[in-house]
Design a protein around this motif. Structure first.
Motif, mmCIF file in Angstrom:
data_model
loop_
_atom_site.group_PDB
_atom_site.id
_atom_site.type_symbol
_atom_site.label_atom_id
_atom_site.label_comp_id
_atom_site.label_asym_id
_atom_site.label_seq_id
_atom_site.Cartn_x
_atom_site.Cartn_y
_atom_site.Cartn_z
ATOM 1 N N ASP A 193 0.926 -1.078 -0.038
ATOM 2 C CA ASP A 193 0.025 0.016 -0.019
ATOM 3 C C ASP A 193 0.835 1.225 -0.111
ATOM 4 O OD1 ASP A 193 -2.079 -1.612 -0.002
ATOM 5 O OD2 ASP A 193 -2.467 -1.233 2.184
ATOM 6 N N LYS A 194 1.819 1.203 0.983
ATOM 7 C CA LYS A 194 2.821 2.386 0.604
ATOM 8 C C LYS A 194 3.634 2.827 -0.716
ATOM 9 C CE LYS A 194 2.792 3.544 5.303
ATOM 10 N NZ LYS A 194 3.873 3.520 6.273
ATOM 11 N N ALA A 232 2.400 1.688 -3.477
ATOM 12 C CA ALA A 232 1.205 1.927 -4.527
ATOM 13 C C ALA A 232 1.034 3.603 -4.156
ATOM 14 C CB ALA A 232 0.132 1.136 -4.403
ATOM 15 N N TYR A 233 1.086 4.024 -2.874
ATOM 16 C CA TYR A 233 0.841 5.566 -2.944
ATOM 17 C C TYR A 233 1.728 6.216 -3.277
ATOM 18 C CZ TYR A 233 0.007 9.588 -0.290
ATOM 19 O OH TYR A 233 -0.297 11.102 0.153
ATOM 20 N N LEU A 234 3.324 5.911 -3.352
ATOM 21 C CA LEU A 234 4.424 6.351 -3.894
ATOM 22 C C LEU A 234 4.304 6.463 -5.292
ATOM 23 C CD1 LEU A 234 7.292 7.832 -3.770
ATOM 24 C CD2 LEU A 234 8.122 5.399 -3.183
ATOM 25 N N LYS A 235 4.088 5.458 -5.915
ATOM 26 C CA LYS A 235 3.906 5.125 -7.332
ATOM 27 C C LYS A 235 2.799 6.294 -7.974
ATOM 28 C CE LYS A 235 3.294 1.817 -10.940
ATOM 29 N NZ LYS A 235 1.965 2.157 -11.568
ATOM 30 N N ALA A 236 1.559 6.380 -7.219
ATOM 31 C CA ALA A 236 0.561 7.185 -7.811
ATOM 32 C C ALA A 236 1.038 8.461 -7.825
ATOM 33 C CB ALA A 236 -0.558 6.998 -6.940
ATOM 34 N N GLY A 237 1.733 9.231 -6.624
ATOM 35 C CA GLY A 237 2.351 10.234 -6.699
ATOM 36 C C GLY A 237 3.380 10.783 -7.592
ATOM 37 N N ASN A 261 6.544 -4.077 -3.164
ATOM 38 C CA ASN A 261 7.064 -2.976 -2.511
ATOM 39 C C ASN A 261 7.908 -1.927 -3.349
ATOM 40 O OD1 ASN A 261 9.323 -4.247 -2.194
ATOM 41 N ND2 ASN A 261 9.110 -4.155 0.192
ATOM 42 N N ARG A 317 3.579 8.558 5.728
ATOM 43 C CA ARG A 317 2.977 9.137 4.618
ATOM 44 C C ARG A 317 3.544 10.634 4.596
ATOM 45 N NH1 ARG A 317 -3.279 8.998 3.413
ATOM 46 N NH2 ARG A 317 -3.396 10.769 1.865
ATOM 47 N N ILE A 371 6.713 10.401 2.489
ATOM 48 C CA ILE A 371 6.329 10.212 1.095
ATOM 49 C C ILE A 371 5.517 11.484 0.439
ATOM 50 C CG2 ILE A 371 4.850 8.904 -0.489
ATOM 51 C CD1 ILE A 371 4.709 6.750 1.650
ATOM 52 N N ASP A 372 4.952 12.352 1.152
ATOM 53 C CA ASP A 372 4.458 13.417 0.633
ATOM 54 C C ASP A 372 5.387 14.625 0.668
ATOM 55 O OD1 ASP A 372 1.760 12.491 0.533
ATOM 56 O OD2 ASP A 372 1.058 13.335 2.592
#
Length: 436
Positions: free
Chosen positions: A352-353, A355-360, A376, A425, A428-429
């Motif tokens: 999940d982490k 995937a969040y990084l990839k989307a960003g 991952n 998060r 990553i942000d």
């Protein structure tokens, strides 16, 4: 025992035996640009002066947030793991050359083997591998012993360092390693498996982060009458993915340092190797088995120890001396503590982490190198000029992945990113904000 240095006569005799003229010739294989030429400038220091200097050097190291995997993955280590593993009866124990009086050590190894076999879905596992690269090399040699063909095929997207280690093992034995290409989706092209090989080596997730179709790999290998060696560099993936054994793998090998072992500047590691029972007599190193003593009490023994310290050299399957035993103990403690549900939860968080990084990153102008499932880590094509931006990000405290072009010229401009449960998060942000 007092330290006695070598005399000039000792050095001369050793150099003559080796066949070189001077000590410096022993380092001729190391590129000249990275060798120190001249004496080392070391001046005497008091203990407190040396402590202060080393502390200053440590503080000068960059305290970065690294989105970097590629074989070494940052994972949280629960506080009880180093506390328990540092108990003196664990920390000071050694290889059980007298196994009957080493029951604690043998049981720890047995538990590591049991949990490794369960994790990978195999019937038997050993406890004698140094790290993932060594495990792959030994697995490949094991396959050659089983199939009697001195050649192994491997996917192009196996970890390049693992393949380098395998080829190093192969060279003096005269064995051959043949590369199998990958398809545009980043998966291995199983239609290109050459004839005359003992095994096919496929890593999943592979070096570009792509999850391979191990069931298709097993079918392709078995249709050609060869073994499938499923390799891995991220053991945490098997908390979420279907294990290699249930996919039909014959031998499974890889790196287990994600289980409670700190990165420590790249090491140490703990290798895992498991196989089906029919090939157990070809397993390198040692196995610990469970039995009963003459009074019927449960006990543990070394069994099928096919290394050359135990049997005749020509009959040995390997000359591997021991394993990183304390690391195996630590990994066993981690697996036992987390349990299957815990590993699943941590692995899910990893995905999940990531995937969040990839989307960003996609919002910031990056494009996926492959349209395939990942765990991952994943590969992305970077916008023009990212190489320069990479250095700027490093100055701001971010390690922005790995340049895949250094290992695969055809992927120049692509970068490998990783996120695990340790990345918050907020981190990553902040990274995505700087990238954008």
């Amino acid at each position: 025992m007092r330290y006695l240095s070598h005399t000039p006569e000792d050095l001369r005799a050793m150099l003559d035996t080796i066949g070189v003229k001077k000590v410096e010739d022993l380092f001729s294989t190391i590129p000249a640009e990275v060798r120190m030429d001249g004496p080392i400038d070391i001046k005497p220091r008091t203990e407190w002066e040396l402590t202060a200097e080393l502390g200053a050097m440590a503080e000068a190291n960059c305290d970065s947030v690294a989105f970097l995997g590629a074989g070494c993955y940052p994972h949280h280590i629960p506080a009880h793991i180093p506390y328990l593993s540092s108990r003196s009866e664990f920390l000071t124990s050694y290889t059980p050359y007298q196994p009957e009086v080493s029951q604690g050590t043998l049981q720890a190894i047995f538990e590591f083997q049991t949990m490794t076999a369960n994790l990978l879905g195999m019937e038997v596992a050993n406890a004698s591998m140094y790290d993932g690269a060594n495990a792959l090399a030994e697995a490949a040699i094991m396959a050659i012993h089983v199939k009697k063909k001195p050649k192994v095929a491997y996917s192009r997207l196996n970890h390049p360092h693992y393949i380098q280690a395998m080829k190093t093992y192969f060279r003096p034995a005269g064995f051959e390693a043949v590369e199998v290409p990958v398809l545009p989706d980043g998966r291995t092209d199983f239609s290109k498996i050459p004839d005359g090989v003992s095994a096919l080596v496929v890593q999943s997730p592979n070096f570009a982060g792509v999850i391979e179709d191990l069931e298709a790999a097993a079918k392709a290998a078995h249709d050609k009458g060869i073994l499938l060696i499923a390799s891995f560099s991220e053991a945490m993936a098997w908390g979420l993915l279907k294990n290699p054994g249930s996919c039909g793998a014959d031998i499974v090998c890889g790196e287990g340092s994600s289980f409670g072992i700190p990165l420590s500047a790249g090491g140490p590691g703990v290798g895992m190797l498991a196989c089906s029972m029919k090939n157990v007599r070809s397993v390198p190193g040692r196995l610990v088995g469970e039995t009963t003593d003459k009074n019927g009490n449960r006990c543990f023994v070394l069994t099928l120890a096919a290394r050359e310290q135990h049997i005749r050299r020509e009959k040995a399957t390997s000359n591997i001396c021991t394993n990183s035993g304390h690391n195996a103990l630590t990994a066993a403690m981690y697996m036992a503590s987390a349990g299957s549900e815990g590993l699943h939860a941590i692995a899910k968080l990893n995905h999940d982490k990531a995937a969040y990084l990839k989307a960003g990153l996609e919002k910031a102008g990056f494009k996926p190198l492959f349209d395939s499932p990942f765990f991952n880590e994943f590969a992305m094509k970077a916008p023009a000029g990212f190489e320069k931006r990479y250095d700027e990000l490093a100055k701001k405290g971010f390690v922005a992945g790995l340049d895949l072009g250094k290992y695969y010229p055809e992927y120049k401009g692509a970068w490998l990113f990783c996120a695990t449960e340790v990345h918050t998060r907020e981190e990553i942000d902040a990274f995505l904000k700087e990238v954008a």
